[in-house]
Structure formats: C-alpha cells, structure tokens
Scaffold this motif. Structure first.
Motif, PDB file in Angstrom:
ATOM      1  N   ILE A  28     -23.224  68.230  16.665  1.00  0.00           N
ATOM      2  CA  ILE A  28     -23.910  68.841  17.803  1.00  0.00           C
ATOM      3  C   ILE A  28     -23.806  70.358  17.713  1.00  0.00           C
ATOM      4  CG2 ILE A  28     -21.838  68.723  19.269  1.00  0.00           C
ATOM      5  CD1 ILE A  28     -23.719  68.194  21.663  1.00  0.00           C
ATOM      6  N   GLU A  29     -24.874  71.023  18.137  1.00  0.00           N
ATOM      7  CA  GLU A  29     -24.904  72.481  18.227  1.00  0.00           C
ATOM      8  C   GLU A  29     -25.688  72.834  19.474  1.00  0.00           C
ATOM      9  OE1 GLU A  29     -26.571  76.398  15.744  1.00  0.00           O
ATOM     10  OE2 GLU A  29     -26.824  74.377  14.916  1.00  0.00           O
ATOM     11  N   ILE A  30     -25.146  73.764  20.282  1.00  0.00           N
ATOM     12  CA  ILE A  30     -25.872  74.189  21.479  1.00  0.00           C
ATOM     13  C   ILE A  30     -25.843  75.705  21.573  1.00  0.00           C
ATOM     14  CG2 ILE A  30     -25.342  72.069  22.754  1.00  0.00           C
ATOM     15  CD1 ILE A  30     -23.360  73.721  24.454  1.00  0.00           C
ATOM     16  N   ALA A  31     -26.835  76.256  22.275  1.00  0.00           N
ATOM     17  CA  ALA A  31     -26.873  77.690  22.561  1.00  0.00           C
ATOM     18  C   ALA A  31     -27.516  77.849  23.932  1.00  0.00           C
ATOM     19  CB  ALA A  31     -27.679  78.431  21.502  1.00  0.00           C
ATOM     20  N   LEU A  32     -27.017  78.810  24.731  1.00  0.00           N
ATOM     21  CA  LEU A  32     -27.626  79.023  26.046  1.00  0.00           C
ATOM     22  C   LEU A  32     -27.332  80.410  26.568  1.00  0.00           C
ATOM     23  CD1 LEU A  32     -25.550  78.504  28.884  1.00  0.00           C
ATOM     24  CD2 LEU A  32     -25.088  76.582  27.393  1.00  0.00           C
ATOM     25  N   THR A  33     -28.217  80.878  27.443  1.00  0.00           N
ATOM     26  CA  THR A  33     -28.047  82.128  28.168  1.00  0.00           C
ATOM     27  C   THR A  33     -28.959  82.072  29.384  1.00  0.00           C
ATOM     28  OG1 THR A  33     -28.069  84.547  27.988  1.00  0.00           O
ATOM     29  CG2 THR A  33     -29.814  83.368  26.848  1.00  0.00           C
ATOM     30  N   HIS A  34     -28.906  83.088  30.228  1.00  0.00           N
ATOM     31  CA  HIS A  34     -29.820  83.204  31.364  1.00  0.00           C
ATOM     32  C   HIS A  34     -30.659  84.459  31.197  1.00  0.00           C
ATOM     33  CE1 HIS A  34     -27.287  80.217  33.471  1.00  0.00           C
ATOM     34  NE2 HIS A  34     -28.309  80.066  34.301  1.00  0.00           N
ATOM     35  N   GLY A  35     -31.924  84.354  31.613  1.00  0.00           N
ATOM     36  CA  GLY A  35     -32.820  85.504  31.580  1.00  0.00           C
ATOM     37  C   GLY A  35     -33.268  85.871  32.979  1.00  0.00           C
ATOM     38  N   ASP A  36     -34.433  86.543  33.054  1.00  0.00           N
ATOM     39  CA  ASP A  36     -34.965  86.976  34.350  1.00  0.00           C
ATOM     40  C   ASP A  36     -36.231  86.217  34.736  1.00  0.00           C
ATOM     41  OD1 ASP A  36     -33.199  88.788  35.415  1.00  0.00           O
ATOM     42  OD2 ASP A  36     -33.942  90.444  34.188  1.00  0.00           O
ATOM     43  N   GLU A  37     -36.749  85.385  33.820  1.00  0.00           N
ATOM     44  CA  GLU A  37     -38.010  84.705  34.111  1.00  0.00           C
ATOM     45  C   GLU A  37     -37.774  83.458  34.958  1.00  0.00           C
ATOM     46  OE1 GLU A  37     -39.833  83.943  30.366  1.00  0.00           O
ATOM     47  OE2 GLU A  37     -40.023  86.067  29.867  1.00  0.00           O
ATOM     48  N   TYR A  38     -38.825  83.044  35.677  1.00  0.00           N
ATOM     49  CA  TYR A  38     -38.744  81.801  36.439  1.00  0.00           C
ATOM     50  C   TYR A  38     -38.770  80.613  35.487  1.00  0.00           C
ATOM     51  CZ  TYR A  38     -39.738  84.440  40.719  1.00  0.00           C
ATOM     52  OH  TYR A  38     -39.678  85.317  41.774  1.00  0.00           O
ATOM     53  N   GLU A  65     -34.015  92.404  26.389  1.00  0.00           N
ATOM     54  CA  GLU A  65     -33.773  93.260  27.547  1.00  0.00           C
ATOM     55  C   GLU A  65     -33.529  92.462  28.826  1.00  0.00           C
ATOM     56  OE1 GLU A  65     -36.814  96.219  27.924  1.00  0.00           O
ATOM     57  OE2 GLU A  65     -36.789  96.652  25.773  1.00  0.00           O
ATOM     58  N   SER A  66     -34.024  91.213  28.864  1.00  0.00           N
ATOM     59  CA  SER A  66     -33.912  90.446  30.110  1.00  0.00           C
ATOM     60  C   SER A  66     -32.727  89.484  30.107  1.00  0.00           C
ATOM     61  CB  SER A  66     -35.203  89.653  30.361  1.00  0.00           C
ATOM     62  OG  SER A  66     -35.318  88.582  29.441  1.00  0.00           O
ATOM     63  N   LEU A  67     -32.008  89.365  28.967  1.00  0.00           N
ATOM     64  CA  LEU A  67     -30.871  88.456  28.925  1.00  0.00           C
ATOM     65  C   LEU A  67     -29.706  88.992  29.744  1.00  0.00           C
ATOM     66  CD1 LEU A  67     -30.818  87.265  25.183  1.00  0.00           C
ATOM     67  CD2 LEU A  67     -32.065  86.314  27.130  1.00  0.00           C
ATOM     68  N   ARG A  68     -29.126  88.139  30.584  1.00  0.00           N
ATOM     69  CA  ARG A  68     -28.070  88.583  31.491  1.00  0.00           C
ATOM     70  C   ARG A  68     -26.696  88.688  30.814  1.00  0.00           C
ATOM     71  NH1 ARG A  68     -28.923  88.660  36.930  1.00  0.00           N
ATOM     72  NH2 ARG A  68     -31.132  88.945  37.364  1.00  0.00           N
ATOM     73  N   TYR A  69     -26.521  87.978  29.710  1.00  0.00           N
ATOM     74  CA  TYR A  69     -25.239  88.031  28.990  1.00  0.00           C
ATOM     75  C   TYR A  69     -25.470  87.534  27.562  1.00  0.00           C
ATOM     76  CZ  TYR A  69     -25.410  83.149  30.566  1.00  0.00           C
ATOM     77  OH  TYR A  69     -25.818  81.861  30.836  1.00  0.00           O
ATOM     78  N   LEU A 116     -16.059  79.927  28.781  1.00  0.00           N
ATOM     79  CA  LEU A 116     -16.117  80.720  30.012  1.00  0.00           C
ATOM     80  C   LEU A 116     -14.728  81.245  30.397  1.00  0.00           C
ATOM     81  CD1 LEU A 116     -18.677  78.600  32.086  1.00  0.00           C
ATOM     82  CD2 LEU A 116     -19.088  80.787  30.944  1.00  0.00           C
ATOM     83  N   HIS A 117     -13.679  80.443  30.129  1.00  0.00           N
ATOM     84  CA  HIS A 117     -12.314  80.917  30.398  1.00  0.00           C
ATOM     85  C   HIS A 117     -11.945  82.094  29.482  1.00  0.00           C
ATOM     86  CE1 HIS A 117     -11.325  77.184  32.741  1.00  0.00           C
ATOM     87  NE2 HIS A 117     -10.615  78.092  33.401  1.00  0.00           N
ATOM     88  N   LYS A 118     -12.386  82.016  28.223  1.00  0.00           N
ATOM     89  CA  LYS A 118     -12.038  83.061  27.253  1.00  0.00           C
ATOM     90  C   LYS A 118     -12.903  84.315  27.392  1.00  0.00           C
ATOM     91  CE  LYS A 118     -10.485  79.763  23.727  1.00  0.00           C
ATOM     92  NZ  LYS A 118     -10.858  79.117  22.449  1.00  0.00           N
ATOM     93  N   ASN A 119     -14.069  84.187  28.074  1.00  0.00           N
ATOM     94  CA  ASN A 119     -15.011  85.310  28.183  1.00  0.00           C
ATOM     95  C   ASN A 119     -15.350  85.568  29.651  1.00  0.00           C
ATOM     96  OD1 ASN A 119     -16.035  85.858  25.163  1.00  0.00           O
ATOM     97  ND2 ASN A 119     -15.751  83.656  25.440  1.00  0.00           N
ATOM     98  N   PRO A 120     -14.413  86.144  30.398  1.00  0.00           N
ATOM     99  CA  PRO A 120     -14.616  86.339  31.836  1.00  0.00           C
ATOM    100  C   PRO A 120     -15.818  87.217  32.185  1.00  0.00           C
ATOM    101  CG  PRO A 120     -12.625  87.471  31.074  1.00  0.00           C
ATOM    102  CD  PRO A 120     -13.077  86.606  29.964  1.00  0.00           C
ATOM    103  N   ALA A 121     -16.175  88.182  31.323  1.00  0.00           N
ATOM    104  CA  ALA A 121     -17.336  89.044  31.601  1.00  0.00           C
ATOM    105  C   ALA A 121     -18.626  88.217  31.577  1.00  0.00           C
ATOM    106  CB  ALA A 121     -17.404  90.174  30.571  1.00  0.00           C
ATOM    107  N   VAL A 122     -18.723  87.284  30.606  1.00  0.00           N
ATOM    108  CA  VAL A 122     -19.888  86.391  30.532  1.00  0.00           C
ATOM    109  C   VAL A 122     -19.920  85.479  31.764  1.00  0.00           C
ATOM    110  CG1 VAL A 122     -20.943  84.472  29.256  1.00  0.00           C
ATOM    111  CG2 VAL A 122     -20.055  86.453  28.018  1.00  0.00           C
TER     112      VAL A 122
END
Length: 624
Positions: free
Chosen positions: A238-248, A224-228, A345-351
């Motif tokens: 290499i493998e990476i994953a990332l997102t932004h949430g609401d926590e400090y 519920e707190s993930l922004r995208y 980011l170029h391919k996913n403008p909403a994100v």
C-alpha cells in the motif's frame, strides 16, 4: 397448434468465436467506444491493455524501459522484458484464456488475469502485429481484425529480448476517433508514479518518477494553494499520499495493481473513511467527516493477489480480501492509515496544526450556509417533482449494471429554441437536457453560498447530484451546448467559471465537454456537407463544384431537430475541458473573469485584429 415462422430449433443456436464476440459486443470488453474525447473511451483502453503486459514484466524484474510511439492512428509499444515464448506468440494474442497470468507464481499481483485484454485489442484493430524476441530468435505474426494474415517463421536476430506490439484501431468501430495527447500523457505519468524506477519514453518525451504518489500530487496540486507539505506513507502492498488545498470538493486518484480505478471502489471508500476516522481520533474532536475531507487531495495505490473488478475495463474495485487468509481491503487500509497517519501527525505538529486550521475553516463555511442550504434544498425538491428546466433521460451514470451507463449525457443549453431542437432530436435513453433561461450569474470570487442562493445554479447542482461530491454523479458527460457567437461564448465562460470554482473535481475527472456544432451547411441537389470551420467550408465548396447553397448557422435554434440529431448521435463532436497539470484555477479565473486586469488588457491589445486583417486572412486561405 399453428406453426410459427420464428421457430426456436437447434438451427437457431449459433456459437460466436472469440473474435466475433468481441467485435459484436465490444462494450463488454472495453467499456464505451467513443471517439477519444473522453479519457475512458475505448481507444485508450486498447493502449492500456498492451502497456499493462509490459508493466507486469517490469514488476517481475524484467526490463526497466518501455518505448511507446502513438501517432494519429498507429500505436507501438516496445518493452525489454523476457518476450513471449516463441511457440505461444499467436496463442497469446488470439486465444481467450491463454496467458502466463494463470500461474500465480509468475505473476503474483498483475492487473490482467483472464487473458482478454490483448485479444480484445487484436480483434478491434484493423491491423495488429506482434513481435517477440528471446535469446537471439524472433517470431512475428500479423493480424487484421483478429484474423491471422501472416505467420512469419522464426528468424535469427541481434535485437534485445522483449515484445513489440503495433496496432491500428479499427475505424469502422471507433468512428472519427483521435488520440488526445493530454490523456495519453496522464496515462504515462500514472504508470511511472506507480512504478518508481521505470522509464517510459513516449513520443520522444521521458517519463520517470522517484517519489511515486508524492510526485503525482505535486504535479496535480497547485503548490501555492497547498496548506501543508504532502503526507506520503508506504507499506508493503500500500502507498498513500494526501494534503489539503483551497479548492472546493474532494480530489482522489486510486489504483489497484497499477490500474487507475477511475470509478473508485472499496479501496477508495475505505481510504476516505479511514482518513476521517483517524483525524477525528487524533484531534479528539467529533468533526463532521465532510469537514475533514473538504478540499482534500489524495491518492492510494494497492497491490492485491486476486483483484475482483466490477467490469472487464477494471475501473472499479469490488469487495475482496488482500490475499488468501488475509483481512478485507477495508480492514487492511483502515489499520494502515490509523497507525501510520496517526504516527505522522504526532511527529509533525506543524502539519497537524495546518490540517486542523483547514478542517475548522470548512466547518465554519458549512455552518455559515446551513440555513440557506436547507431552504434551497426544499425549493429544489419541489422543483424536481416538476422541473421544467430538466428533461431527463432513462439511463444514468449510477446505473452501473447497464452497459450504456457511460453514455449518459446532460446537455446544458440556453433559450427555448435551442433547448427545443436538442430535446426533440436527443436519444431519450441516454441524453438529458437542462435549459438555462439566459446568461447565468458571474460567480467569480463569490462564496459557495451562491450555489444555494441562485435558483438556477441550485437546480443544476441537483440535476447533476453533485452536492456531496462525485460519487453519485448522474451523468458521465456534462456538455455545454451554446451558440458559437459572442453571447454563446460568454455563457460558456460563465458556466466554466461555475464548475471550476465550485466543482473543480468534475472537470479534473474528465466529465465536462463543449459541444461542437457546424457553422455552415454546404449543399447541392445531390449532397449536403456540414462544416465546423472555414477550412471545411472551403473544402466542401471545392468538392460540390459550381454555386452550392451555403447556410451560416448563427445559433443552435436555427438547426432543425432532424438535422440536430446528426450532430449529437454517433457523429457527435465533443471538445473536452482539460486542465493542464500546471494550471492554477484561481489564477486562470482571475485572468478571465476578474475586473479588467492589466494582463488581460495587454493580451487583447496584442491579439486584436481589425476587420481588414480578418478579410485578408480569409482571402489568403481561399487563393492559397
């Protein structure tokens, strides 16, 4: 010249065999010993060292299932790989520098190289059994504390190929240890996230992942707190994953060759730098790196040929090349993130738009509290010169060259008498004390500005050195030490609210604990027994016989410094504060710390016991 008694002669020199050396200096091989209350305690390292060998077999294409059973004290790990060559079974678990990983063609990117891990587990186990099955033949050997006690002959079998290791950690080294299920489950999840397609059956539960690090962040983050949606990018090594949430704070999970590097290292530093640089270049704005990374949840997994770790426990990666004639880890990660994150980011403008809004929210929040932050830091600097609240220790978590740095502990306590008892009985080398003057502020629902406006919170933040994140955290264990009464419980809850709301990464990384202290002292002229609950008290009364003297401790201040030393030394009992994967911090804090919610009122009504019920329960226990 007079002859001295402590002459340094040839007779003074003695060589320890591998087994003696590991048992004499276990910290060199498995970090700190501990009792299982911390996720980096030795018993979990023993488990990991055995499973790592099975994982390396899977990575080489041998065996898709690993079966693991862990009871209160016994560990069993069965894989269906090739099995140890039968003639080398004993050598592989009892001779240092013996193993297949020296042949880099056989194990290109494995975690263990020096063959110490399994031997360390063997030496530190009161019982250790190895069984290898290859092509219809089976070899078994049994050890006690690293010494071979039973060398079984090779026999015929119809079992599938593979290795079965069984061991019991030595309770003379790991005192009062217990396995915490949540820590073990996290270990199992990490194995399957990093090895998509692998099945781990652990104590009857199946662990499996199709999407690797994306699944890890899905499990760790509050949906519920993930922004995208989670950004998930994979390359050859290499493998990476990332997102932004609401926590400090920032929350990261970093791995090298399947090893969870809990203390990060060059790969994590490079990942953090590369995200900030790529995002700034994409948006063509000179954001502060801290604003880009605020509230981020990220994971990185790297595979390299010859990893250089900063300790045998492999929790921090050193500075290395990706492989012979290859770029540095830093350069490799930066190039990968720059290309692939920018493309995404170029391919996913909403994100990209959602990410931009989150960064600019962090920027506004930072500017909003810049003034109060500056004043508070000036006050804290003055206070630190003569900080009466903090009685510091000599060794800190940041002193990584000191093998005792993992023992660095800060006790947070309330009141002069309790602080005095802990201060007088603590180990000044590794245990510090921070004194609260009373009940801290209920900070639920308040903005982070309150951390700077409230002097006590600000001084606590500075004592821990967590203002800019966990990289320079001064104490590995942060221990809430309050009385076991209503007031003490309330203070505990207020401190938990402070950490969960403003520094959740401290809790999620396993640094926060509750100190358990005895409620009763039961004694006669011959023996004293300290009891932590009613059950232990009843057992002590039964053991000591007629009319023992019983003392009920109402507060920490009632326990003398001499006695207190027994509860915070080798026999310390710590209860870790563990956040379950499906725990929503905002919902949890709202439930416990918000205005009297209907849900909480209903819970209290349903679970309230009147005095006669409690008396009946106790009588039932006594006469049962």
């Amino acid at each position: 010249m007079a002859e001295t008694n402590n002459a340094y002669t040839e007779d003074s020199i003695r060589s320890l065999d591998w087994r003696e050396h590991i048992r004499l200096r276990p910290g060199m091989y498995i970090g700190k010993l501990g009792d299982g209350s911390s996720q980096d305690d030795g018993i979990y390292i023993l488990v990991k060292e055995i499973i790592d060998n099975s994982i390396d077999e899977y990575v080489m294409g041998n065996g898709k299932t690993i079966e693991i059973k862990i009871s209160e004290h016994k560990v069993q790990v069965r894989d269906y790989g090739r099995g140890i060559p039968l003639g080398k079974v004993i050598d592989c678990v009892s001779k240092i520098n013996t193993g297949g990983k020296y042949d880099s063609k056989a194990f290109q990117k494995s975690v263990g190289l020096n063959g110490v891990g399994t031997k360390a587990t063997n030496a530190l186990a009161s019982y250790f059994r190895v069984q290898s099955v290859r092509e219809g033949q089976m070899k078994v050997a049994e050890f006690e504390r690293g010494e071979l006690v039973q060398d079984h002959p090779v026999t015929e079998t119809n079992q599938r190929n593979g290795t079965l290791i069984t061991f019991v950690p030595d309770d003379t080294i790991f005192k009062n240890y217990r396995f915490i299920p949540e820590y073990l489950e996290n270990q199992m999840w990490n194995y399957v996230y990093l090895n998509a397609g692998l099945t781990v059956n652990f104590n009857g539960q199946k662990f499996y992942s199709e999407n690797g690090l994306k699944d890890l962040l899905s499990r760790k983050g509050d949906p519920e707190s993930l922004r995208y949606p989670i950004i998930h990018l994979k390359g050859q090594d290499i493998e990476i994953a990332l997102t932004h949430g609401d926590e400090y704070g920032e929350e990261y999970y970093s791995f090298v060759n399947g090893q969870y590097t809990t203390q990060g290292g060059t790969h994590l530093a490079a990942f953090r730098e590369a995200i900030a640089r790529t995002v700034k270049e994409f948006f063509k704005k000179d954001y502060e790196a801290s604003d880009v990374r605020a509230s981020i949840i990220g994971a990185i997994s790297l595979r390299v040929q010859e990893p250089v770790f900063e300790s045998q426990t492999k929790t921090k990666l050193g500075s290395i090349l990706m492989g012979p004639d290859s770029p540095t880890v830093r350069g490799y990660i930066n190039d990968f993130v720059k290309e692939h994150l920018d493309n995404y980011l170029h391919k996913n403008p909403a994100v990209a738009d959602a990410m931009k809004r989150r960064i600019e929210q962090s920027e506004r929040e930072r500017k909003d509290m810049a003034g109060i932050k500056k004043l508070a830091n000036q006050r804290a600097k003055k206070a630190n010169l003569h900080n009466r609240k903090l009685r510091d220790c000599r060794i800190h978590f940041t002193d990584e060259q000191n093998e005792k740095h993992l023992l660095s502990t800060l006790f947070i306590t309330e009141g002069d008498s309790a602080s005095g008892s802990i201060t007088k009985s603590r180990n000044v080398e590794s245990e510090a004390v921070f004194s609260l003057r009373g009940k801290p502020l209920n900070c639920y629902g308040l903005k982070k500005k309150v951390v700077y406006e409230n002097e006590e919170f600000n001084l606590l933040q500075h004592a821990l050195n967590i203002e800019e994140g966990l990289e320079d955290l001064r104490y590995n264990r942060v221990v809430i030490a309050t009385d076991a009464d209503v007031d003490g419980m309330h203070i505990r809850l207020l401190l938990l609210t402070f950490f969960l709301q403003f520094f959740p990464d401290l809790v999620k990384n396993g640094h926060l604990f509750i100190l358990e202290t005895p409620l009763f002292r039961v004694r006669n002229k011959k023996e004293t027994i300290y009891c932590y609950n009613e059950e232990e008290k009843q057992a002590a009364m039964k053991k000591l016989g007629k009319n023992p003297e019983i003392t009920r401790f109402k507060g920490l201040g009632e326990i003398s410094p001499d006695e207190f030393g027994k509860f915070i030394g080798d026999n310390i009992r710590l209860e870790p504060v563990i956040l379950h994967a499906d725990t929503s911090i905002p919902k949890t804090l709202s439930y416990y710390m918000g205005k009297n919610t209907p849900e909480r009122q209903q819970f209290i009504i349903q679970n309230l016991k009147v005095e006669k019920d409690i008396v009946a329960d106790v009588e039932e226990e006594i006469y049962a």
